[in-house]
Scaffold this motif. Sequence first.
Motif, mmCIF file in Angstrom:
data_model
loop_
_atom_site.group_PDB
_atom_site.id
_atom_site.type_symbol
_atom_site.label_atom_id
_atom_site.label_comp_id
_atom_site.label_asym_id
_atom_site.label_seq_id
_atom_site.Cartn_x
_atom_site.Cartn_y
_atom_site.Cartn_z
ATOM 1 N N ASP B 182 0.824 -1.086 -0.143
ATOM 2 C CA ASP B 182 0.141 -0.008 -0.180
ATOM 3 C C ASP B 182 0.917 1.200 0.052
ATOM 4 O O ASP B 182 1.320 1.725 1.126
ATOM 5 N N GLU B 183 0.841 1.694 -1.309
ATOM 6 C CA GLU B 183 1.611 2.918 -1.355
ATOM 7 C C GLU B 183 3.220 2.739 -0.564
ATOM 8 O O GLU B 183 3.759 3.828 0.006
ATOM 9 N N PRO B 184 4.138 1.756 -0.977
ATOM 10 C CA PRO B 184 5.152 1.516 -0.241
ATOM 11 C C PRO B 184 6.410 2.289 -0.496
ATOM 12 O O PRO B 184 7.405 2.671 0.316
ATOM 13 N N THR B 185 6.170 3.191 -1.726
ATOM 14 C CA THR B 185 7.220 3.980 -1.993
ATOM 15 C C THR B 185 6.895 5.450 -1.824
ATOM 16 O O THR B 185 7.828 6.378 -2.183
ATOM 17 N N THR B 186 5.676 6.022 -1.513
ATOM 18 C CA THR B 186 5.250 7.167 -1.458
ATOM 19 C C THR B 186 5.915 8.121 -0.614
ATOM 20 O O THR B 186 6.385 9.412 -0.868
ATOM 21 N N ALA B 187 6.535 7.727 0.533
ATOM 22 C CA ALA B 187 7.175 8.464 1.552
ATOM 23 C C ALA B 187 8.583 8.648 1.294
ATOM 24 O O ALA B 187 9.270 9.179 2.143
ATOM 25 N N LEU B 188 9.020 7.918 0.149
ATOM 26 C CA LEU B 188 10.403 7.807 0.121
ATOM 27 C C LEU B 188 10.832 8.651 -1.238
ATOM 28 O O LEU B 188 10.510 9.249 -2.008
ATOM 29 N N ASP B 189 12.249 9.122 -1.139
ATOM 30 C CA ASP B 189 13.122 10.072 -2.148
ATOM 31 C C ASP B 189 12.941 9.047 -3.403
ATOM 32 O O ASP B 189 13.204 7.834 -3.259
ATOM 33 N N VAL B 190 13.058 9.943 -4.457
ATOM 34 C CA VAL B 190 12.787 9.150 -5.689
ATOM 35 C C VAL B 190 13.715 7.993 -5.831
ATOM 36 O O VAL B 190 13.906 6.990 -6.460
ATOM 37 N N THR B 191 15.297 8.405 -5.432
ATOM 38 C CA THR B 191 16.410 7.573 -5.842
ATOM 39 C C THR B 191 16.001 6.353 -4.944
ATOM 40 O O THR B 191 16.605 5.237 -5.306
ATOM 41 N N VAL B 192 15.572 6.535 -3.511
ATOM 42 C CA VAL B 192 15.403 5.093 -2.958
ATOM 43 C C VAL B 192 14.111 4.737 -3.688
ATOM 44 O O VAL B 192 14.194 3.271 -3.446
ATOM 45 N N GLN B 193 13.176 5.174 -4.160
ATOM 46 C CA GLN B 193 12.081 4.593 -4.524
ATOM 47 C C GLN B 193 12.654 3.667 -5.790
ATOM 48 O O GLN B 193 11.825 2.454 -5.723
ATOM 49 N N ALA B 194 13.262 4.296 -6.366
ATOM 50 C CA ALA B 194 13.779 3.236 -7.475
ATOM 51 C C ALA B 194 14.493 2.204 -7.010
ATOM 52 O O ALA B 194 14.079 0.864 -7.521
ATOM 53 N N GLN B 195 15.236 2.124 -5.775
ATOM 54 C CA GLN B 195 15.632 0.940 -5.203
ATOM 55 C C GLN B 195 14.813 -0.060 -4.865
ATOM 56 O O GLN B 195 15.003 -1.255 -4.860
ATOM 57 N N ILE B 196 13.658 0.544 -4.229
ATOM 58 C CA ILE B 196 12.847 -0.383 -3.609
ATOM 59 C C ILE B 196 11.947 -1.055 -4.595
ATOM 60 O O ILE B 196 11.601 -2.282 -4.436
ATOM 61 N N LEU B 197 11.673 -0.391 -5.868
ATOM 62 C CA LEU B 197 10.745 -0.963 -6.770
ATOM 63 C C LEU B 197 11.528 -2.005 -7.374
ATOM 64 O O LEU B 197 11.280 -3.272 -7.723
ATOM 65 N N GLU B 198 12.962 -1.817 -7.710
ATOM 66 C CA GLU B 198 13.733 -2.979 -8.241
ATOM 67 C C GLU B 198 13.709 -4.021 -7.164
ATOM 68 O O GLU B 198 13.815 -5.468 -7.722
ATOM 69 N N LEU B 199 13.894 -3.799 -5.923
ATOM 70 C CA LEU B 199 14.021 -4.948 -5.119
ATOM 71 C C LEU B 199 12.537 -5.534 -5.271
ATOM 72 O O LEU B 199 12.683 -6.992 -4.976
ATOM 73 N N LEU B 200 11.655 -5.174 -5.179
ATOM 74 C CA LEU B 200 10.196 -5.868 -5.173
ATOM 75 C C LEU B 200 9.995 -6.778 -6.363
ATOM 76 O O LEU B 200 9.607 -7.760 -6.350
ATOM 77 N N LYS B 201 10.468 -6.006 -7.600
ATOM 78 C CA LYS B 201 10.447 -6.802 -8.699
ATOM 79 C C LYS B 201 11.210 -7.959 -8.698
ATOM 80 O O LYS B 201 10.959 -9.198 -9.114
ATOM 81 N N ASP B 202 12.544 -7.576 -8.135
ATOM 82 C CA ASP B 202 13.423 -9.048 -8.150
ATOM 83 C C ASP B 202 12.796 -9.962 -7.173
ATOM 84 O O ASP B 202 13.020 -11.342 -7.603
ATOM 85 N N LEU B 203 12.370 -9.720 -6.213
ATOM 86 C CA LEU B 203 11.879 -10.673 -5.285
ATOM 87 C C LEU B 203 10.585 -11.267 -5.859
ATOM 88 O O LEU B 203 10.384 -12.462 -5.641
ATOM 89 N N GLN B 204 9.934 -10.845 -6.392
ATOM 90 C CA GLN B 204 8.781 -11.364 -7.082
ATOM 91 C C GLN B 204 9.062 -12.279 -7.924
ATOM 92 O O GLN B 204 8.499 -13.289 -8.256
ATOM 93 N N ALA B 205 10.337 -11.884 -8.691
ATOM 94 C CA ALA B 205 10.453 -12.842 -9.928
ATOM 95 C C ALA B 205 10.961 -14.116 -9.379
ATOM 96 O O ALA B 205 10.877 -15.346 -9.759
ATOM 97 N N ARG B 206 11.868 -13.957 -8.312
ATOM 98 C CA ARG B 206 12.219 -15.102 -7.514
ATOM 99 C C ARG B 206 11.365 -16.063 -6.802
ATOM 100 O O ARG B 206 11.489 -17.119 -6.913
#
Lengths: 333, 331, 270
Positions: B182-206
Amino acid sequence: MATTPSPILSVHALRKEFALRRRLPLGPRDTVKAVDDISFFVVEGEVLGLVGESGSGKTTVGRTVLRLMEPTGGTIRFRGRDITHLSRHALRPVRSDMQLVFQDPFASLNPRMTIGRIVETPLLVHRPKLAAAERRELVADALRLVGLAPEFAARYPHEFSGGQRQRVGIARALILRPGFLVADEPVSALDVSIQAQVVNLLRELRAELGLSILFIAHDLAVVGHISDRVAVMYLGKLVELAPTRTLFRTPRHPYTEALLSAAPEPDPDRRRARIVLAGDPPSAVNPPSGCRFRTRCRYAEPACAEAIPPLNEVAPGHFSACRRPELVLQGAG
Amino acid sequence: MTDTMLEVTGLSVRFRTDAGTVPAVNEVSFTLARGETLALVGESGSGKSVTSLAVMRLLPPPPGCDVRGQVRLAGTQELLALPEPVMREIRGSRIAMVFQEPMTSLNPVLPIGEQIAEPLRYHRGIPRAAASKEATRLLERVGIPEPGKRLASYPHQLSGGMRQRVMIAIALACDPDVLIADEPTTALDVTVQAQILELLKDLQARTGMAMLFITHNLGVVAEVADRVMVMYAGRVVEQAPARTLFHAPRMPYTRGLLQSVPRMVPLEALGAPLAAIPGNVPDPANLPYGCAFAPRCAHMRPDPCEAALPALDPVAPDHLVRCARWQDLAA
Amino acid sequence: MRHRLALGGLAIILLLVLLAAFGPYVSPYNELTIDIRHRFAAPFAGTHILGTDQLGRDMLTRLEMAGRISLTVGCAAMVLSTIAGTVVGVLAGYYGGVIGAVLMRLVDAMLCFPSIFLLLALAAFVEPSLLSITVIIAATGWMEVARLVEAQVRALRDRDFAVAALALGASDRMIMFRELIPNAVAPIVVAATLNVARAILLESYISFLGYGIQPPVPSWGNMLNNAQEYLVSAPWLAILPGAAITLAVTGFNFLGDGLRDALDPRLDIR
């Protein structure tokens, strides 16, 4: 530089430090260098975007420039006059010429006052001799200016949506027709469809009233749509300053490149190879030596740790604080 | 053949307030397949967060809150009818949730190692020492450096991005089938958001888990979503695969949203006025009769738009639209 | 449910106020008239509705006149202590730093004294009159208000709307009185209401102890004092003023509690 119209705001070597609690009694205090040696100017009639993430110091710049805090060092000139250390009393007349729009539309309006009373507050401070009827007329004018019906003056903030409240905040800031506006993340707290409305409103008002605006935001795309020039801050320092399209097309600082790359575009076909910065922003209390960005920069070299790179003019009107101006970086285009 | 992990049918949530009964969510239906990400997009008052809370059974009990409909997990259990103790077994182990504000979602007085170990010990009965080891492994998996040392840290000692990674580690501890973010990256800086989105996609793929991703940021949607569901005033107004939604939306609200988002490309567009949707999001307690978006819609005609609530029509088998005039409007 | 409590309290207070204000005009008796022949008349027995005391004075009228005193002293003391407490609290909360610290330590110091002893100590030096008693009671009650207001103002002064006023160039006074205090009103009102209850009790205490309202002017407290000798023989002499005090204090407490619930949520409307 000689051909540009005179700057309405000119900031030189601005510094603002905050002292933290002492770790040990009688020990040295840690200080946060929130703003560290920043220089820029805002030309009359222009919108300067100030972009940075949390901890960059952009909000502090906005508040310091308005003298809501006293800078630790440097000078601030407003319309040519040095206001850096003016007393509160001496600042009063200046304040009617420079105003602030806040981020949070819920917190920036006094919940106990009607819209009318909120918007007329500047009149009470600066034009106390005005009659009540005249004040009402000016308030109605200001509300119309921001696209709100004058009848709203009798209602309370909680009866309005975020976007409408933000308009009220703008009306309050503009009722005295200041020449300079600092907009501190004015649309970050608003819904997407309303953000566009408020950004458009600010553009119109700038054209109509000849306003100069310092537009502070963390969203590059929003900043890009309203600013003439953009300044990028990182950990208290200015790392790049350029006209908007130039900055977006050909950034000259690795941090700007990373910001542009990280910003998600609403287009699934453009999932470009992202430059993902490693790690978290370093501590503002103990920033890295030399270039502050070097710990996360993919182009960093050992020499980057030696000295803080100065802001150099790498192209006409385009300034970058990177030791390696030869780098070819990827823009948004 | 995709496995359907989550099937929601006719979900409706109503809140009882001093001002009367407020319908927050109305007849929302969707499915989530293994390994797929469904983005739930909407602005304030759209009901997107309430939908996710309803699926997790985290809403207040009646009479304050009335939840109807069906939520099926992995084709077997109907969640809304389960007794609370059974739901508690499922919550955190088979469906997990990541929230927006990591500072308030983490317990400030417990070290993060303990908070990550909590679902392991509660749901899987793993003893303390083994749980600690597993927690270290999870921290490593979410990309936190020096995970062994970090176990003893408290939330306030971590940055926003790291806290969010801890939240993700907690959510993934028991290998859930479905992750609701639920809006996991809304409160984060945009560079950190990019990291978290990458992480989520990676975890989902695995892990192959299904993800329900709630956000108001269309850029993030484009990054993560396979399919998108747009909500307005408590109802689904458009549902389509991501590319279709972004390139060929049929609902005027979706089109309006896409046009009003400031973009960095093309560069020539910078500096032009944004095409904003006029008006405001309606008050859920006072929805207009007929189409809820009609008062703000440039294509509105009193008949049929105000006459009756439009149904969800299929433009294509995987593309649904709630607009009475979608066929008249150019694609 | 809580609304009913507040309304109940309000009803009690209104009843008492009406009785105190108009009762003596309606009553055939005077609170001072001594009538030895009819002394110790029991309540609900004869012409005196609530009986008479040891000097034959009508209890009901005396209670009503005493009510005037108690309610007046209670409300007046509340007003004084609220004003004093609000001013101190606003100054301490807004300026913070040294000023705030000094003021709040003063508040703390005053709070160290148990109010009764403080009251008695002050009462010993002062000629007991309605005004002096009101002032003394107010002097023991302003600290709580000051604390509440200081905490509220300290939290409010960093809120955006207060900073906005600062950015406009508003003076400190304007910010304190126009922006901050109206937002602190809820806890002030609640504290003020509860303060009235407290003031009534305190007035009763010191009058009971002989340092407050002096006979023959009736006060619930000194009526209780007089009733001590006759507890067994004429219990109504003690029960009636006691009941009156209880009723008044309970009424104000209910009203205060109800107001607290009614006012607080509205502060955070989004």
